[in-house]
Design a protein around this motif. Sequence first.
Motif, PDB file in Angstrom:
ATOM      1  N   MET A  28      -1.735  82.403 112.459  1.00 26.47           N
ATOM      2  CA  MET A  28      -1.214  83.333 113.465  1.00 26.47           C
ATOM      3  C   MET A  28      -2.293  83.766 114.461  1.00 26.47           C
ATOM      4  N   ASP A  29      -3.532  83.878 114.020  1.00 22.19           N
ATOM      5  CA  ASP A  29      -4.597  84.316 114.927  1.00 22.19           C
ATOM      6  C   ASP A  29      -5.008  83.213 115.908  1.00 22.19           C
ATOM      7  N   LYS A  30      -4.446  82.030 115.767  1.00 20.15           N
ATOM      8  CA  LYS A  30      -4.736  80.936 116.693  1.00 20.15           C
ATOM      9  C   LYS A  30      -3.625  80.737 117.727  1.00 20.15           C
ATOM     10  N   ILE A  31      -2.614  81.615 117.706  1.00 23.35           N
ATOM     11  CA  ILE A  31      -1.542  81.515 118.708  1.00 23.35           C
ATOM     12  C   ILE A  31      -2.108  81.874 120.079  1.00 23.35           C
ATOM     13  N   VAL A  32      -1.863  80.994 121.048  1.00 21.70           N
ATOM     14  CA  VAL A  32      -2.333  81.248 122.411  1.00 21.70           C
ATOM     15  C   VAL A  32      -1.195  81.621 123.354  1.00 21.70           C
ATOM     16  N   ASN A  33       0.021  81.240 123.004  1.00 21.59           N
ATOM     17  CA  ASN A  33       1.164  81.531 123.864  1.00 21.59           C
ATOM     18  C   ASN A  33       2.414  81.676 123.019  1.00 21.59           C
ATOM     19  N   ALA A  34       3.267  82.612 123.396  1.00 20.48           N
ATOM     20  CA  ALA A  34       4.537  82.830 122.691  1.00 20.48           C
ATOM     21  C   ALA A  34       5.645  83.044 123.718  1.00 20.48           C
ATOM     22  N   THR A  35       6.820  82.585 123.368  1.00 21.60           N
ATOM     23  CA  THR A  35       8.014  82.828 124.177  1.00 21.60           C
ATOM     24  C   THR A  35       9.092  83.370 123.255  1.00 21.60           C
ATOM     25  N   PHE A  36       9.669  84.495 123.622  1.00 23.89           N
ATOM     26  CA  PHE A  36      10.770  85.051 122.841  1.00 23.89           C
ATOM     27  C   PHE A  36      12.032  85.014 123.687  1.00 23.89           C
ATOM     28  N   VAL A  37      13.150  84.843 123.025  1.00 19.09           N
ATOM     29  CA  VAL A  37      14.449  84.844 123.691  1.00 19.09           C
ATOM     30  C   VAL A  37      15.313  85.855 122.964  1.00 19.09           C
ATOM     31  N   LEU A  38      15.770  86.858 123.702  1.00 14.08           N
ATOM     32  CA  LEU A  38      16.585  87.935 123.134  1.00 14.08           C
ATOM     33  C   LEU A  38      18.056  87.756 123.484  1.00 14.08           C
ATOM     34  N   ARG A  64       2.700  95.030 115.250  1.00 15.96           N
ATOM     35  CA  ARG A  64       2.249  95.005 113.855  1.00 15.96           C
ATOM     36  C   ARG A  64       1.597  93.659 113.521  1.00 15.96           C
ATOM     37  N   TRP A  65       2.071  92.607 114.143  1.00 19.99           N
ATOM     38  CA  TRP A  65       1.551  91.260 113.897  1.00 19.99           C
ATOM     39  C   TRP A  65       0.353  90.938 114.785  1.00 19.99           C
ATOM     40  N   PHE A  66       0.331  91.537 115.963  1.00 20.52           N
ATOM     41  CA  PHE A  66      -0.727  91.273 116.939  1.00 20.52           C
ATOM     42  C   PHE A  66      -1.298  92.597 117.454  1.00 20.52           C
ATOM     43  N   PRO A  67      -2.018  93.340 116.591  1.00 19.46           N
ATOM     44  CA  PRO A  67      -2.499  94.671 116.985  1.00 19.46           C
ATOM     45  C   PRO A  67      -3.590  94.640 118.051  1.00 19.46           C
ATOM     46  N   GLN A  68      -4.319  93.547 118.158  1.00 17.35           N
ATOM     47  CA  GLN A  68      -5.333  93.418 119.203  1.00 17.35           C
ATOM     48  C   GLN A  68      -5.422  91.962 119.641  1.00 17.35           C
ATOM     49  N   ASP A  69      -5.863  91.760 120.851  1.00 14.94           N
ATOM     50  CA  ASP A  69      -5.989  90.426 121.433  1.00 14.94           C
ATOM     51  C   ASP A  69      -4.730  89.574 121.227  1.00 14.94           C
ATOM     52  N   PRO A  70      -3.551  90.099 121.642  1.00 16.90           N
ATOM     53  CA  PRO A  70      -2.316  89.336 121.453  1.00 16.90           C
ATOM     54  C   PRO A  70      -2.286  88.086 122.327  1.00 16.90           C
ATOM     55  N   PRO A  71      -1.429  87.124 121.945  1.00 19.45           N
ATOM     56  CA  PRO A  71      -1.316  85.903 122.759  1.00 19.45           C
ATOM     57  C   PRO A  71      -0.632  86.189 124.092  1.00 19.45           C
ATOM     58  N   ILE A 130       2.761  78.395 120.802  1.00 16.55           N
ATOM     59  CA  ILE A 130       1.779  77.311 120.874  1.00 16.55           C
ATOM     60  C   ILE A 130       0.496  77.882 120.294  1.00 16.55           C
ATOM     61  N   ALA A 131      -0.105  77.155 119.365  1.00 16.82           N
ATOM     62  CA  ALA A 131      -1.322  77.620 118.705  1.00 16.82           C
ATOM     63  C   ALA A 131      -2.378  76.517 118.709  1.00 16.82           C
ATOM     64  N   GLU A 132      -3.628  76.916 118.585  1.00 17.56           N
ATOM     65  CA  GLU A 132      -4.688  75.946 118.390  1.00 17.56           C
ATOM     66  C   GLU A 132      -4.517  75.339 117.012  1.00 17.56           C
ATOM     67  N   ALA A 133      -4.788  74.061 116.900  1.00 14.03           N
ATOM     68  CA  ALA A 133      -4.631  73.373 115.599  1.00 14.03           C
ATOM     69  C   ALA A 133      -5.736  73.776 114.638  1.00 14.03           C
TER      70      ALA A 133
END
Length: 126
Positions: A70-80, A95-102, A123-126
């Motif tokens: 999870m700490d390697k996520i660089v980009n996220a897209t949510f659809v509501l 709660r999942w990304f308290p600092q330096d969020p993607p 999308i995350a770093e491998a």
Amino acid sequence: MARRIISTSKAAKPPPTYSQAVKAAGLVFVSGTSPADPETGQFKGETIQEQTRQCLTNIKAILEAAGSSMDKIVNATFVLANEEDFAGMNEEWVRWFPQDPPARSGAKLPMRIAGLRISISVIAEA
């Protein structure tokens, strides 16, 4: 790095039209992930916070299967499904990304799926 399909039974099974994730070019591309329970296939949670948590739990399992995290996520897209769920989704998100969020973007689900309030892809770093 060769393209590799990522699949784990610890996350909700996707429909046959796409993979849970693809690992390529040093990145892990996680498909839109629903709040489905991996054991039952049913959507888990009625509130947006519960469904966001389940989506992220599924994503965590997929990333771990790919050798990422999870700490390697660089980009996220949510659809509501409902724009009024934005604040509640953010409540769980921090709660999942308290600092330096993607980096992140969002959209509204173009169709109604009974019980589905959110889907998240990353999308995350491998």
